[in-house]
Design a protein around this motif. Structure first.
Motif, PDB file in Angstrom:
ATOM      1  N   GLY A  35       0.808  -1.207   0.000  1.00 21.44           N
ATOM      2  CA  GLY A  35       0.000   0.000   0.000  1.00 21.44           C
ATOM      3  C   GLY A  35       0.842   1.257   0.000  1.00 21.44           C
ATOM      4  N   THR A  36       0.167   2.362   0.268  1.00 20.30           N
ATOM      5  CA  THR A  36       0.851   3.645   0.383  1.00 20.30           C
ATOM      6  C   THR A  36       0.949   4.005   1.857  1.00 20.30           C
ATOM      7  OG1 THR A  36      -1.248   4.786   0.049  1.00 20.30           O
ATOM      8  CG2 THR A  36       0.163   4.515  -1.874  1.00 20.30           C
ATOM      9  N   ALA A  37       2.052   4.642   2.202  1.00 18.09           N
ATOM     10  CA  ALA A  37       2.319   4.933   3.610  1.00 18.09           C
ATOM     11  C   ALA A  37       2.422   6.427   3.868  1.00 18.09           C
ATOM     12  CB  ALA A  37       3.599   4.246   4.050  1.00 18.09           C
ATOM     13  N   GLU A  38       2.015   6.789   5.066  1.00 16.23           N
ATOM     14  CA  GLU A  38       2.168   8.157   5.558  1.00 16.23           C
ATOM     15  C   GLU A  38       2.717   8.088   6.969  1.00 16.23           C
ATOM     16  OE1 GLU A  38      -0.961  11.037   4.957  1.00 16.23           O
ATOM     17  OE2 GLU A  38      -2.006   9.597   3.668  1.00 16.23           O
ATOM     18  N   VAL A  39       3.484   9.082   7.333  1.00 10.69           N
ATOM     19  CA  VAL A  39       4.020   9.175   8.681  1.00 10.69           C
ATOM     20  C   VAL A  39       3.069  10.020   9.505  1.00 10.69           C
ATOM     21  CG1 VAL A  39       5.969   9.922  10.098  1.00 10.69           C
ATOM     22  CG2 VAL A  39       6.375   8.951   7.811  1.00 10.69           C
ATOM     23  N   ARG A  40       2.605   9.462  10.608  1.00 13.52           N
ATOM     24  CA  ARG A  40       1.694  10.173  11.518  1.00 13.52           C
ATOM     25  C   ARG A  40       2.460  10.524  12.792  1.00 13.52           C
ATOM     26  NH1 ARG A  40      -2.173  11.163   7.984  1.00 13.52           N
ATOM     27  NH2 ARG A  40      -3.312   9.345   7.276  1.00 13.52           N
ATOM     28  N   THR A  41       2.283  11.768  13.231  1.00 13.72           N
ATOM     29  CA  THR A  41       2.980  12.238  14.426  1.00 13.72           C
ATOM     30  C   THR A  41       2.047  12.648  15.556  1.00 13.72           C
ATOM     31  OG1 THR A  41       3.053  14.495  13.539  1.00 13.72           O
ATOM     32  CG2 THR A  41       4.942  13.060  13.052  1.00 13.72           C
ATOM     33  N   HIS A  42       0.761  12.745  15.268  1.00 16.71           N
ATOM     34  CA  HIS A  42      -0.179  13.196  16.291  1.00 16.71           C
ATOM     35  C   HIS A  42      -0.161  12.227  17.472  1.00 16.71           C
ATOM     36  CE1 HIS A  42      -3.913  14.298  18.309  1.00 16.71           C
ATOM     37  NE2 HIS A  42      -3.761  15.478  17.704  1.00 16.71           N
ATOM     38  N   PRO A  43      -0.106  12.745  18.701  1.00 14.79           N
ATOM     39  CA  PRO A  43      -0.034  11.871  19.874  1.00 14.79           C
ATOM     40  C   PRO A  43      -1.157  10.828  19.950  1.00 14.79           C
ATOM     41  CG  PRO A  43       0.428  14.130  20.508  1.00 14.79           C
ATOM     42  CD  PRO A  43      -0.010  14.174  19.075  1.00 14.79           C
ATOM     43  N   ASP A  44      -2.371  11.173  19.518  1.00 19.34           N
ATOM     44  CA  ASP A  44      -3.457  10.189  19.552  1.00 19.34           C
ATOM     45  C   ASP A  44      -3.183   9.029  18.607  1.00 19.34           C
ATOM     46  OD1 ASP A  44      -4.780  11.753  21.408  1.00 19.34           O
ATOM     47  OD2 ASP A  44      -6.188  12.620  19.952  1.00 19.34           O
ATOM     48  N   ALA A  45      -2.658   9.320  17.428  1.00 19.62           N
ATOM     49  CA  ALA A  45      -2.328   8.267  16.457  1.00 19.62           C
ATOM     50  C   ALA A  45      -1.200   7.388  16.995  1.00 19.62           C
ATOM     51  CB  ALA A  45      -1.935   8.878  15.120  1.00 19.62           C
ATOM     52  N   VAL A  46      -0.202   8.018  17.617  1.00 18.67           N
ATOM     53  CA  VAL A  46       0.918   7.266  18.184  1.00 18.67           C
ATOM     54  C   VAL A  46       0.432   6.390  19.334  1.00 18.67           C
ATOM     55  CG1 VAL A  46       3.136   7.450  19.372  1.00 18.67           C
ATOM     56  CG2 VAL A  46       2.622   8.970  17.435  1.00 18.67           C
ATOM     57  N   ASP A  47      -0.357   6.941  20.230  1.00 18.36           N
ATOM     58  CA  ASP A  47      -0.869   6.163  21.366  1.00 18.36           C
ATOM     59  C   ASP A  47      -1.708   4.974  20.900  1.00 18.36           C
ATOM     60  OD1 ASP A  47       0.370   7.917  23.103  1.00 18.36           O
ATOM     61  OD2 ASP A  47      -1.467   8.993  23.643  1.00 18.36           O
ATOM     62  N   ASP A  48      -2.551   5.184  19.904  1.00 16.66           N
ATOM     63  CA  ASP A  48      -3.371   4.104  19.372  1.00 16.66           C
ATOM     64  C   ASP A  48      -2.485   3.003  18.789  1.00 16.66           C
ATOM     65  OD1 ASP A  48      -5.885   2.838  18.424  1.00 16.66           O
ATOM     66  OD2 ASP A  48      -5.105   3.385  16.453  1.00 16.66           O
ATOM     67  N   ALA A  49      -1.474   3.386  18.029  1.00 18.16           N
ATOM     68  CA  ALA A  49      -0.577   2.400  17.425  1.00 18.16           C
ATOM     69  C   ALA A  49       0.211   1.631  18.486  1.00 18.16           C
ATOM     70  CB  ALA A  49       0.371   3.080  16.439  1.00 18.16           C
ATOM     71  N   VAL A  50       0.641   2.309  19.530  1.00 14.55           N
ATOM     72  CA  VAL A  50       1.376   1.647  20.616  1.00 14.55           C
ATOM     73  C   VAL A  50       0.456   0.652  21.333  1.00 14.55           C
ATOM     74  CG1 VAL A  50       2.461   2.020  22.879  1.00 14.55           C
ATOM     75  CG2 VAL A  50       3.093   3.459  20.924  1.00 14.55           C
ATOM     76  N   THR A  51      -0.787   1.033  21.567  1.00 11.42           N
ATOM     77  CA  THR A  51      -1.754   0.124  22.195  1.00 11.42           C
ATOM     78  C   THR A  51      -1.958  -1.121  21.338  1.00 11.42           C
ATOM     79  OG1 THR A  51      -2.875   1.925  23.332  1.00 11.42           O
ATOM     80  CG2 THR A  51      -4.139  -0.107  23.009  1.00 11.42           C
ATOM     81  N   ARG A  52      -2.136  -0.938  20.040  1.00  7.96           N
ATOM     82  CA  ARG A  52      -2.320  -2.069  19.121  1.00  7.96           C
ATOM     83  C   ARG A  52      -1.080  -2.973  19.118  1.00  7.96           C
ATOM     84  NH1 ARG A  52      -6.619  -1.266  15.419  1.00  7.96           N
ATOM     85  NH2 ARG A  52      -7.577   0.786  15.645  1.00  7.96           N
ATOM     86  N   TYR A  53       0.093  -2.364  19.122  1.00  9.76           N
ATOM     87  CA  TYR A  53       1.337  -3.129  19.174  1.00  9.76           C
ATOM     88  C   TYR A  53       1.370  -3.968  20.459  1.00  9.76           C
ATOM     89  CZ  TYR A  53       6.348  -4.138  19.326  1.00  9.76           C
ATOM     90  OH  TYR A  53       7.561  -4.776  19.391  1.00  9.76           O
ATOM     91  N   GLY A  54       1.032  -3.357  21.576  1.00 11.82           N
ATOM     92  CA  GLY A  54       1.022  -4.077  22.850  1.00 11.82           C
ATOM     93  C   GLY A  54       0.067  -5.253  22.840  1.00 11.82           C
TER      94      GLY A  54
END
Length: 145
Positions: free
Chosen positions: A88-107
């Protein structure tokens, strides 16, 4: 759910929920591939895969060097004869909510939450192609004497 993922049939989503390290392939500005090991989470409903990383990484630099909306990537995981690739196509997200959501999913997928990192960003991949063979039998290493 992403039609690309649905087309892969039974077991594809389950395979993406198992604990596996993956590879992420980005393209350097000169077109050469850059392949690194990563953890990936996949949100089949949204058709998005996510990778958490540091904003100073080579993979982020590769994405930021691409024209907007044209940073093509692939993530892949392998387990014996089973494999799955998301493109797919990728974008870099820096917003704290996006980062927190991704960290939760990773966990949730990997059973551990990474330590806080002020440099952390999310690579968000909009999936437009799913490939794989997830029904192949698991291969075992040959026994040595």
């Amino acid at each position: 759910m992403s039609t690309e993922i649905i087309r892969q049939g039974d077991g594809y989503l389950e395979f993406w929920n198992e604990y596996h390290l993956c590879t992420l392939t980005t393209l350097r500005p000169d077109g050469r591939p850059h392949v690194v090991p990563v953890g990936v989470t996949m949100d089949a409903e949204a058709g998005i895969a996510r990778v958490i990383t540091r904003k100073s990484s080579r993979k982020v630099a590769n994405l930021q060097a691409a024209l907007p909306g044209q940073a093509r990537v692939a993530v892949c995981q392998v387990d014996g004869g089973r494999w799955a690739t998301l493109e797919g196509t990728a974008e870099v997200r820096t917003h704290p909510d996006a980062v927190d959501d991704a960290v939760t999913r990773y966990g949730q997928r990997y059973g551990r939450t990474p330590a806080p990192d002020p440099e952390r960003v999310v690579i968000e991949i909009t999936i437009d192609r799913a490939l794989g063979q997830v029904k192949a039998p698991k291969l075992t290493a040959p026994k040595t004497a």
